[in-house]
Design a protein around this motif. Structure first.
Motif, PDB file in Angstrom:
ATOM      1  N   LEU A 188       2.423   1.694  -3.550  1.00  0.00           N
ATOM      2  CA  LEU A 188       1.454   2.159  -4.538  1.00  0.00           C
ATOM      3  C   LEU A 188       1.060   3.615  -4.278  1.00  0.00           C
ATOM      4  CD1 LEU A 188      -0.848  -0.989  -4.796  1.00  0.00           C
ATOM      5  CD2 LEU A 188       0.791  -0.175  -6.504  1.00  0.00           C
ATOM      6  N   THR A 189       0.887   3.974  -3.030  1.00  0.00           N
ATOM      7  CA  THR A 189       0.500   5.342  -2.689  1.00  0.00           C
ATOM      8  C   THR A 189       1.582   6.333  -3.102  1.00  0.00           C
ATOM      9  OG1 THR A 189      -0.835   4.558  -0.822  1.00  0.00           O
ATOM     10  CG2 THR A 189      -0.212   6.882  -0.821  1.00  0.00           C
TER      11      THR A 189
ATOM     12  N   HIS B 125      -6.067   7.956  -6.258  1.00  0.00           N
ATOM     13  CA  HIS B 125      -6.104   7.564  -4.841  1.00  0.00           C
ATOM     14  C   HIS B 125      -7.446   6.920  -4.499  1.00  0.00           C
ATOM     15  CE1 HIS B 125      -2.326   9.019  -3.096  1.00  0.00           C
ATOM     16  NE2 HIS B 125      -2.377  10.008  -3.967  1.00  0.00           N
TER      17      HIS B 125
ATOM     18  N   HIS C 109       0.829  -1.201   0.000  1.00  0.00           N
ATOM     19  CA  HIS C 109       0.000   0.000   0.000  1.00  0.00           C
ATOM     20  C   HIS C 109       0.869   1.259   0.000  1.00  0.00           C
ATOM     21  CE1 HIS C 109      -2.945   3.022   1.409  1.00  0.00           C
ATOM     22  NE2 HIS C 109      -3.823   2.243   0.801  1.00  0.00           N
TER      23      HIS C 109
ATOM     24  N   GLN D 125      -0.301   3.427 -13.720  1.00  0.00           N
ATOM     25  CA  GLN D 125      -0.619   3.269 -12.296  1.00  0.00           C
ATOM     26  C   GLN D 125      -1.698   2.210 -12.089  1.00  0.00           C
ATOM     27  OE1 GLN D 125       1.163   4.655  -9.853  1.00  0.00           O
ATOM     28  NE2 GLN D 125       2.415   5.474 -11.511  1.00  0.00           N
TER      29      GLN D 125
ATOM     30  N   TRP E 135      -8.550  -1.620  -2.765  1.00  0.00           N
ATOM     31  CA  TRP E 135      -8.019  -2.105  -1.493  1.00  0.00           C
ATOM     32  C   TRP E 135      -9.090  -2.672  -0.567  1.00  0.00           C
ATOM     33  CZ3 TRP E 135      -3.037  -2.923  -1.151  1.00  0.00           C
ATOM     34  CH2 TRP E 135      -2.471  -3.196   0.088  1.00  0.00           C
TER      35      TRP E 135
ATOM     36  N   MET F 162      -1.227  -1.197  -9.844  1.00  0.00           N
ATOM     37  CA  MET F 162      -2.151  -1.612  -8.777  1.00  0.00           C
ATOM     38  C   MET F 162      -2.578  -3.062  -8.977  1.00  0.00           C
ATOM     39  SD  MET F 162      -4.746   1.602  -8.216  1.00  0.00           S
ATOM     40  CE  MET F 162      -4.232   3.245  -8.711  1.00  0.00           C
TER      41      MET F 162
ATOM     42  N   LEU G  76      -7.361   3.406  -5.861  1.00  0.00           N
ATOM     43  CA  LEU G  76      -6.586   2.528  -4.987  1.00  0.00           C
ATOM     44  C   LEU G  76      -7.416   2.125  -3.770  1.00  0.00           C
ATOM     45  CD1 LEU G  76      -4.024   1.096  -4.063  1.00  0.00           C
ATOM     46  CD2 LEU G  76      -3.189   3.296  -3.177  1.00  0.00           C
TER      47      LEU G  76
END
Length: 258
Positions: free
Chosen positions: A85-86, A231, A82, A136, A238, A140, A234
């Motif tokens: 990726l962030t 974001h 996490h 991106q 998640w 992910m 994601l």
């Protein structure tokens, strides 16, 4: 008197709320159709594989020598993925790369020489943004899918009820994975609409004021919107990881699906 029950689910996701606030939509249908798809992926025909996952005998392979099935290890893996990726959503953005000198690392690739700089007022064509978004999204998918499998494996080894949850999650991933990918694949197109929307507004404002359009200024706003969308995506991707982590830290006897 009856009160209509508000349907909850993917329509409550931050990504959907953000897209709705922009007023953009896919070319093949109104916003309501897009939202309905997000919350209507499961049909009655999906009941059979879900029922089978609850009823079929469980077979769990023994722990191999190179496996660490501890909840703490799995949680640490998830935290690392996490965080990676962030950081990439911001640090790998071309408008930030243009503003911050970067050096090549043999182990971690391109890294910024300073922490999270502010975006610069630079103008880009939309294909530059599209390439960033697609890259991106692929990152992910490439990192979250194996992590999800790793968490399921850790669940399997916790006990029968945890193993049943792992089997259910595997079925849900197979059933919902393709619809989710199709809808998330629409994000670059929706961002392109947002790009055109902001550009048109800036051009109109400039014409009203008798000035030349200030492309860099409105693109800074678009860059913020693009980062917010990634974001939010994601966060949406998640959700299953968050649920698996919670299950890992729940006693086996507490699960009712055993």
């Amino acid at each position: 008197m009856t009160t209509a029950t508000r349907r909850t689910g993917f329509t409550d996701a931050a990504l959907v709320r953000l897209l709705a606030s922009w007023g953009v939509q896919p070319a093949d249908g109104p916003p309501s159709d897009f939202h309905d798809q997000l919350s209507g992926w499961l049909r009655w025909t999906d009941a059979q594989p879900l029922f089978a996952a609850l009823q079929e005998p469980l077979t769990v392979a023994p722990l191999s020598d190179d496996e660490d099935a501890s909840a703490d290890s799995a949680a640490a893996d998830a935290q690392a993925v996490h965080a990676l990726l962030t950081r990439a959503l911001t640090d790998d953005a071309p408008w930030r790369e243009a503003a911050v000198p970067r050096r090549r690392s043999a182990t971690s690739g391109w890294i910024a020489t300073s922490a999270t700089p502010a975006p610069t007022e630079m103008a880009f064509d939309f294909p530059t943004y599209r390439r960033h978004v697609v890259a991106q999204q692929q990152s992910m998918e490439d990192r979250i899918a194996p992590l999800r499998a790793r968490l399921r494996r850790a669940l399997e080894l916790r006990g029968p009820a945890h193993a049943r949850l792992a089997a259910l999650d595997a079925v849900m991933e197979r059933m919902l994975g393709a619809p989710e990918r199709r809808l998330l694949d629409a994000l670059p197109g929706l961002l392109e609409k947002r790009f055109a929307q902001l550009r048109a507004a800036a051009t109109a404002d400039a014409e009203t004021a008798g000035d030349a359009p200030a492309a860099a200024a409105w693109q800074t706003g678009f860059q913020h919107d693009l980062e917010a969308a990634l974001h939010a995506e994601l966060d949406l991707r998640w959700h299953p990881i968050r649920a698996l982590l919670a299950a890992l830290h729940t006693p086996d006897h507490a699960h009712a699906v055993a």
